[in-house]
Enzyme design. Structure first.
Site, PDB file in Angstrom:
ATOM      1  N   GLU A 142      54.604  -3.105  -3.319  1.00  0.00           N
ATOM      2  CA  GLU A 142      53.811  -3.450  -2.131  1.00  0.00           C
ATOM      3  C   GLU A 142      54.094  -4.895  -1.699  1.00  0.00           C
ATOM      4  OE1 GLU A 142      52.707  -2.047  -4.866  1.00  0.00           O
ATOM      5  OE2 GLU A 142      51.224  -0.472  -4.445  1.00  0.00           O
ATOM      6  N   LYS A 170      52.637 -11.747 -10.142  1.00  0.00           N
ATOM      7  CA  LYS A 170      52.895 -12.158 -11.527  1.00  0.00           C
ATOM      8  C   LYS A 170      54.300 -11.715 -11.940  1.00  0.00           C
ATOM      9  CE  LYS A 170      51.178 -11.590 -16.212  1.00  0.00           C
ATOM     10  NZ  LYS A 170      50.139 -11.080 -17.092  1.00  0.00           N
ATOM     11  N   HIS A 191      20.895   1.071   4.260  1.00  0.00           N
ATOM     12  CA  HIS A 191      20.909   2.040   5.355  1.00  0.00           C
ATOM     13  C   HIS A 191      22.061   3.026   5.218  1.00  0.00           C
ATOM     14  CE1 HIS A 191      17.634   0.095   7.506  1.00  0.00           C
ATOM     15  NE2 HIS A 191      18.103  -1.000   6.950  1.00  0.00           N
ATOM     16  N   LYS A 236      53.370   4.924 -10.071  1.00  0.00           N
ATOM     17  CA  LYS A 236      54.461   4.092  -9.533  1.00  0.00           C
ATOM     18  C   LYS A 236      55.803   4.775  -9.776  1.00  0.00           C
ATOM     19  CE  LYS A 236      52.581  -0.473 -10.697  1.00  0.00           C
ATOM     20  NZ  LYS A 236      52.847  -1.676 -11.475  1.00  0.00           N
ATOM     21  N   GLY A 296      46.642 -10.389 -14.694  1.00  0.00           N
ATOM     22  CA  GLY A 296      46.550 -10.394 -13.230  1.00  0.00           C
ATOM     23  C   GLY A 296      45.115 -10.501 -12.740  1.00  0.00           C
ATOM     24  N   ARG A 297      44.213  -9.699 -13.345  1.00  0.00           N
ATOM     25  CA  ARG A 297      42.826  -9.690 -12.864  1.00  0.00           C
ATOM     26  C   ARG A 297      42.013 -10.874 -13.377  1.00  0.00           C
ATOM     27  NH1 ARG A 297      44.399  -5.601 -15.883  1.00  0.00           N
ATOM     28  NH2 ARG A 297      43.466  -5.188 -17.926  1.00  0.00           N
ATOM     29  N   GLU A 335      40.084  -1.708 -14.447  1.00  0.00           N
ATOM     30  CA  GLU A 335      41.421  -1.834 -15.031  1.00  0.00           C
ATOM     31  C   GLU A 335      41.278  -2.283 -16.495  1.00  0.00           C
ATOM     32  OE1 GLU A 335      44.616  -4.421 -13.222  1.00  0.00           O
ATOM     33  OE2 GLU A 335      45.069  -2.609 -12.114  1.00  0.00           O
TER      34      GLU A 335
HETATM   35  O1  LIG Z   1      50.921  -9.678  -9.609  1.00  0.00           O
HETATM   36  P1  LIG Z   1      51.729  -8.439  -9.667  1.00  0.00           P
HETATM   37  O2  LIG Z   1      52.728  -8.466 -10.795  1.00  0.00           O
HETATM   38  O3  LIG Z   1      52.405  -8.171  -8.353  1.00  0.00           O
HETATM   39  O4  LIG Z   1      50.789  -7.235  -9.978  1.00  0.00           O
HETATM   40  C1  LIG Z   1      49.737  -6.898  -9.122  1.00  0.00           C
HETATM   41  C2  LIG Z   1      48.747  -5.982  -9.771  1.00  0.00           C
HETATM   42  O5  LIG Z   1      49.371  -4.802 -10.222  1.00  0.00           O
HETATM   43  C3  LIG Z   1      48.806  -4.391 -11.466  1.00  0.00           C
HETATM   44  O6  LIG Z   1      49.736  -4.631 -12.466  1.00  0.00           O
HETATM   45  C4  LIG Z   1      48.480  -2.935 -11.476  1.00  0.00           C
HETATM   46  O7  LIG Z   1      47.674  -2.566 -10.413  1.00  0.00           O
HETATM   47  C5  LIG Z   1      47.581  -5.290 -11.629  1.00  0.00           C
HETATM   48  O8  LIG Z   1      47.169  -5.438 -12.918  1.00  0.00           O
HETATM   49  C6  LIG Z   1      48.061  -6.532 -10.994  1.00  0.00           C
HETATM   50  O9  LIG Z   1      46.983  -7.390 -10.723  1.00  0.00           O
END
Ligand SMILES: O=P(O)(O)OC[C@H]1O[C@](O)(CO)[C@@H](O)[C@@H]1O
Length: 544
Positions: free
Chosen positions: A210, A204, A382, A510, A265-266, A351
């Site tokens: 990452e 987003k 199990h 972060k 995002g979620r 979240e």
């Molecule tokens: O889509 P982006 O901006 O890379 O963010 C990934 C994720 O990181 C967060 O901002 C925090 O974990 C989430 O809400 C989001 O889904």
């Protein structure tokens, strides 16, 4: 005390709670043969049974009064009308617009026009990949898609592509990479051919460490194993709200699928973030997923609260969390293809509801949100069901299952479902001393052995669960189920007066990680942290 916990509806529920706590579920069932009819709901192919929760007619009346007191209907209307209910980010929360079949406005603009435009872009692109009009640099068709994203830009695509395995197109494999740990990307890339691989960089913000790290490594792998700079356009596309960052990364904005800041995002799998889902199952099935969610939206926004699945599911959660102090919620799908559903709900619930202040910034004096976890049945049976049956932790659990399976071993399905029904019954009923004693006597054990074994063989029961059954896990039903939980979370947030659409809590870690990364490369001992962190960093450095 907060205004919420002092409020008449809250106080009435507090007063009522001991009545229910003193009436075991087993007794509630034996007292009322109509309990299932009273405390279950059906919408389309989905049956929601909350009769194994500690509720009676009074509980439901009082929970509905709480929903009214907290102006749930107004908040639902505000969400649907595109009000900026995500107040800390000054944004609307319009995931319902992504699957709407009528106009939805925010800031006076009908956002569904833009939604349609991007859906058509996804449709065209998916078609070109499926019919091999879009090919790799050597002229071969695309055989593998690697989605690189994390959190909401990963969990939705992973969960839905896994859940919809029976609907996959045969010619394409979709892979998802999220973890910063290089082991994730490298193991996915290892068997792939760059000439037939398409990368989707999904973020987003397009600033997430990452995702950008994995995206850069994927690009290097592509260039090092046959592709050239000119070939990037055919092999890398982006999904983002940040056009500038996408082009800075080197992806032509023409290869970008846009979404908007009013999509959390979620809550984003319905947007272009769902591109890997559309590629995996085809556009018709992706549209069915959206249509299923739209049906649940309509149900949520128009059905009286007492017949409204998301409202009742949310209110039951509030009843458990705030009045029985159960903050531990298992999600137990009896369907292997839903194995990532608990992880998906973990982000959606934790979240969204992991907040300690209200919308107006006052500290809450009540629990918000539960710890969400789970595994598919029967694996969980199990592993951790021992604790559920005889342990000391409080929990509640949602059991989910399709009535029909879609795999090639249908003879397993009745056994799987028998386990579902047996577990929910056993958790509710338990087995008391009298029943255990009778069973042991039947086994001709000595009196001494019976008395010694008795305490170990008793199941206290009275463990509350909710059951969700559906006909089969097709795209429309999956859409309905996800939207059911999205709205359930919204209901909880309205009761708790929190903003479920921001996530400031992920920022501190972060920030610190950025600072520490520079220190890992320094050649003198680290002193700027607490003693534990300083020594952990130094130990790590001595091991390099
Ligand atoms: O889509 P982006 O901006 O890379 O963010 C990934 C994720 O990181 C967060 O901002 C925090 O974990 C989430 O809400 C989001 O889904």
């Amino acid at each position: 005390m907060s205004t919420l916990t002092r409020s008449p509806a809250w106080q009435a529920l507090s007063t009522h709670q001991p009545d229910m706590a003193n009436r075991p579920l087993r007794t509630l069932f034996s007292e009322d043969p109509h309990r299932f009819d009273k405390f279950s709901l059906q919408f389309k192919d989905i049956l929601l049974d909350y009769s194994k929760q500690p509720v009676d007619e009074t509980t439901i009346r009082l929970l509905l009064a709480l929903a009214r007191q907290q102006n749930l209907a107004d908040w639902m209307a505000r969400m649907a009308n595109g009000d900026k209910i995500n107040s800390t980010e000054n944004r609307a929360a319009l995931h319902i617009a992504l699957r709407a079949n009528t106009p939805v406005f925010t800031d006076g603009v009908d956002v569904t026009q833009e939604v349609k435009r991007v859906l058509q872009q996804i449709e065209r692109f998916t078609g070109k990949i499926h019919n091999s009009t879009h090919r790799g640099y050597s002229g071969l068709p695309i055989t593998d898609v690697v989605n690189i994203g994390i959190g909401g830009s990963d969990l939705g695509p992973v969960m839905a592509t896994e859940a919809l395995k029976p609907y996959h197109v045969p010619q394409l494999q979709v892979h998802c990479v999220s973890n910063l740990d290089g082991a994730h990307l490298s193991s996915i890339l290892q068997p792939l051919n760059p000439a037939t691989t398409l990368f989707i960089i999904a973020s987003k913000t397009f600033t997430t460490q990452e995702t950008l790290t994995n995206a850069h490594s994927a690009r290097e792998w592509f260039l090092a194993s046959g592709g050239s700079e000119q070939d990037i356009a055919a092999h890398f596309v982006a999904v983002s709200t940040n056009r500038a960052a996408v082009s800075q990364f080197g992806i032509d904005p023409d290869n970008m699928f846009e979404f908007w800041d009013w999509v959390g995002g979620r809550y984003s799998l319905w947007s272009a973030i769902g591109l890997p889902i559309a590629l995996a199952v085809g556009m018709d099935n992706f549209r069915l997923l959206l249509a299923g969610a739209q049906k649940m939206d309509e149900h949520f926004l128009t059905t009286p609260f007492e017949k409204n699945l998301p409202v009742m599911l949310g209110l039951i959660a509030v009843w458990q969390i705030n009045f029985f102090h159960v903050t531990n919620q298992a999600i137990l799908p009896y369907d292997q293809s839903m194995h990532r559903f608990p992880a998906y709900l973990q982000q959606l619930e934790m979240e969204s509801c992991g907040k300690r202040v209200t919308r107006t910034g006052e500290a809450v004096d009540y629990s918000t949100g539960a710890v969400i976890w789970g595994e598919p049945g029967t694996n969980g049976q199990h592993a951790f069901y021992q604790l559920l049956h005889q342990g000391t932790q409080k929990f509640t659990a949602d059991f989910l299952a399709p009535c029909q399976c879609q795999h090639s071993l249908p003879e397993h399905h009745p056994m799987l479902l028998a386990n579902f029904f047996a577990q929910t019954e056993a958790l509710m009923r338990g087995k008391n001393e009298q029943e255990v004693r009778a069973e042991l006597i039947n086994q001709n054990l000595s009196v001494e052995a019976i008395e010694r074994l008795l305490p170990h063989r008793v199941f206290p029961g009275n463990r509350a669960t909710t059951s969700i059954l559906f006909k089969k896990l097709d795209p429309a039903t999956l859409g309905m189920l996800i939207a059911l939980y999205e709205h359930k979370v919204f209901v909880q947030s309205v009761i708790w007066e929190i903003n479920p659409f921001d996530q400031w809590g992920v920022e501190l870690g972060k920030q610190l990680a950025g600072k520490i990364l520079a220190e890992l490369a320094a050649d003198k001992p680290v002193t700027g942290h607490d003693a534990s962190t300083n020594n952990l960093i130094d130990f790590y450095r001595t091991q390099q």
